[in-house]
Design an enzyme around this catalytic site. Structure first.
Site, PDB file in Angstrom:
ATOM      1  N   GLY A   2       0.819  -1.211   0.000  1.00 13.97           N
ATOM      2  CA  GLY A   2       0.000   0.000   0.000  1.00 13.97           C
ATOM      3  C   GLY A   2       0.847   1.252   0.000  1.00 13.97           C
ATOM      4  CG  PHE A   3       0.101   6.095   0.400  1.00 13.60           C
ATOM      5  CD1 PHE A   3       1.127   6.751  -0.265  1.00 13.60           C
ATOM      6  CD2 PHE A   3      -0.581   6.768   1.413  1.00 13.60           C
ATOM      7  CE1 PHE A   3       1.480   8.054   0.087  1.00 13.60           C
ATOM      8  CE2 PHE A   3      -0.242   8.054   1.757  1.00 13.60           C
ATOM      9  CZ  PHE A   3       0.804   8.698   1.102  1.00 13.60           C
ATOM     10  CB  ILE A   4       1.554   4.287   4.766  1.00 10.52           C
ATOM     11  CG1 ILE A   4       0.678   5.533   4.556  1.00 10.52           C
ATOM     12  CG2 ILE A   4       2.509   4.491   5.951  1.00 10.52           C
ATOM     13  CD1 ILE A   4      -0.272   5.867   5.697  1.00 10.52           C
ATOM     14  CG  ASP A   7      -0.748  -5.652   0.142  1.00 10.83           C
ATOM     15  OD1 ASP A   7      -0.377  -4.575   0.634  1.00 10.83           O
ATOM     16  OD2 ASP A   7      -1.837  -5.788  -0.477  1.00 10.83           O
ATOM     17  N   GLY A   9      -3.624  -2.245  -2.336  1.00 13.09           N
ATOM     18  CA  GLY A   9      -2.194  -2.032  -2.584  1.00 13.09           C
ATOM     19  C   GLY A   9      -1.843  -2.462  -3.999  1.00 13.09           C
ATOM     20  CG  LEU A  21       1.185   0.067   8.036  1.00 13.17           C
ATOM     21  CD1 LEU A  21       2.308  -0.662   8.739  1.00 13.17           C
ATOM     22  CD2 LEU A  21       1.762   1.136   7.141  1.00 13.17           C
ATOM     23  CB  ALA A  28      -1.177   1.361  11.024  1.00 15.80           C
ATOM     24  CE1 TYR A  75     -10.052   2.571   8.579  1.00 15.85           C
ATOM     25  CE2 TYR A  75     -10.125   4.926   9.002  1.00 15.85           C
ATOM     26  CZ  TYR A  75      -9.413   3.791   8.702  1.00 15.85           C
ATOM     27  OH  TYR A  75      -8.060   3.880   8.515  1.00 15.85           O
ATOM     28  CE  LYS A 124      -7.369   0.765  10.908  1.00 16.68           C
ATOM     29  NZ  LYS A 124      -6.153  -0.069  10.878  1.00 16.68           N
TER      30      LYS A 124
END
Ligand code: UDP
Length: 318
Positions: free
Chosen positions: A12-14, A33, A38, A78, A119, A151, A155
């Site tokens: 993914g991005f991060i 992943d 991603g 993540l 995360a 969400y 989390k």
């Protein structure tokens, strides 16, 4: 001997920036992943590196996850369903995946006693009216009829589960609450404002501002976020704590649109649309979201501070 990191959601991005950073620091890195959001191409720079391995799989798969956790020295979780747009479109999937994956991962980390970083998100502060969010502030999650909050609720339960393992099994887990993060490889498909505005400006399409544009956010450069996550993992005394990761330079979304227009020199107009038009009825947005970075600064001696303009310029010029 070199340390091995397991990064879930590492394509993914991060996650992909974190993988690059850890490899640069001499770590071995395994990315788990399922490529649902991603992209394999995010890891292109690492392909061929003998210290890098990609595993295509879901974190909910106990057999795979348990084997990978067993072989890791540190685990970075993540993998998640992210993006307000995606949450609104796939609420069942958001709840299932964000709970099941984290529970499976944390159970494995607890069995093997691994250093773990989870995360989480600034969404967990919910509608807390404080101007700056301090880690021990109350979470004020909105009504369950408002899908957006699923969400944050999922989390938050992940965080409770991490702390439950910390207390019950001594799991050395650190929770990071990520604020709005921006940089290369972020895609606009899931609603994120910066890639959407830049793509629209570059293509001469209108920049769509939701609401009246007075809502504000603090945007943090992704490489600084990755650095903070990596550095926290290397500080055992941060286990059993939660850290905001974000900078505190605030900008309204209307001003962000104007800034993107200015930096791109685009002829695109800025158009304002109501939340109801974009997300349907029953949508609540957050007016402000700003991290208090004191805890991070005390733990690491720094907090992210790259100016937004520098990140935007990098994105615009590439
Ligand atoms: N937003 C916007 N136009 C877009 C995408 C997002 O005005 O094309 C707004 C969105 O409603 C929110 C802010 O920009 O108020 C930040 O949105 P994003 O999804 O990037 O992150 P959030 O803070 O909502 O998690």
């Amino acid at each position: 001997m070199a340390q091995t990191a397991l990064i879930t959601g590492g394509a993914g991005f991060i996650g992909s920036h974190l993988a690059e950073l850890l490899i640069e620091r001499g770590w071995h890195c395994v990315v788990l992943d399922d490529l649902s959001t991603g992209r394999r191409s995010n890891l292109a720079a690492l392909d061929g590196n003998p210290r890098f391995r990609f595993v295509n799989g879901v974190v909910e798969d106990r057999v795979i996850t348990s084997a990978l956790v067993k072989d890791a020295d540190a685990v970075f979780h993540l993998a998640a369903v992210v993006g307000v747009k995606k949450v609104m479109e796939n609420t069942v999937g958001t709840i299932n995946r964000n709970l099941d994956a984290t529970r499976t991962l944390l159970d494995a980390c607890a069995v093997f006693g691994k250093r773990t970083v989870i995360a989480s998100t600034s969404e967990v502060y919910g509608e807390n009216p404080q101007a700056t969010f301090v880690e021990d502030a109350a979470s004020i999650i909105g009504n369950s009829k408002h899908r957006r909050w699923c969400y944050a609720a999922a989390k938050l339960l992940d965080e409770f589960y991490a702390y439950a393992h910390f207390h019950a099994d001594g799991l050395p887990v650190t929770i990071v609450r990520l604020f709005n993060t921006v940089g290369p490889r972020q895609v606009g498909r899931y609603g994120m404002v910066v890639p959407n505005f830049i793509a629209a400006a570059k293509e001469g399409r209108p920049l769509i501002v939701h609401g009246d544009g007075s809502q504000s956010r603090c945007f943090t450069a992704v490489r600084e976020v990755a650095r903070a996550i990596a550095d926290l993992s290397e500080k055992p005394q941060t286990a059993g704590n939660t850290y905001n990761i974000g900078n505190n330079q605030e900008i309204t979304i209307a001003d962000l649109a104007k800034l993107v227009i200015k930096l791109t020199g685009s002829p695109s107009p800025i158009i304002y649309r109501s939340y109801a038009e974009i997300f349907g009825e029953n949508f609540v947005d957050l007016q402000h979201r700003r991290p208090d970075s004191t805890a991070l600064r005390e733990a690491l001696g720094y907090a992210p501070q790259t100016p937004l303009t520098a990140v935007l310029e990098e994105l615009i010029n590439n």
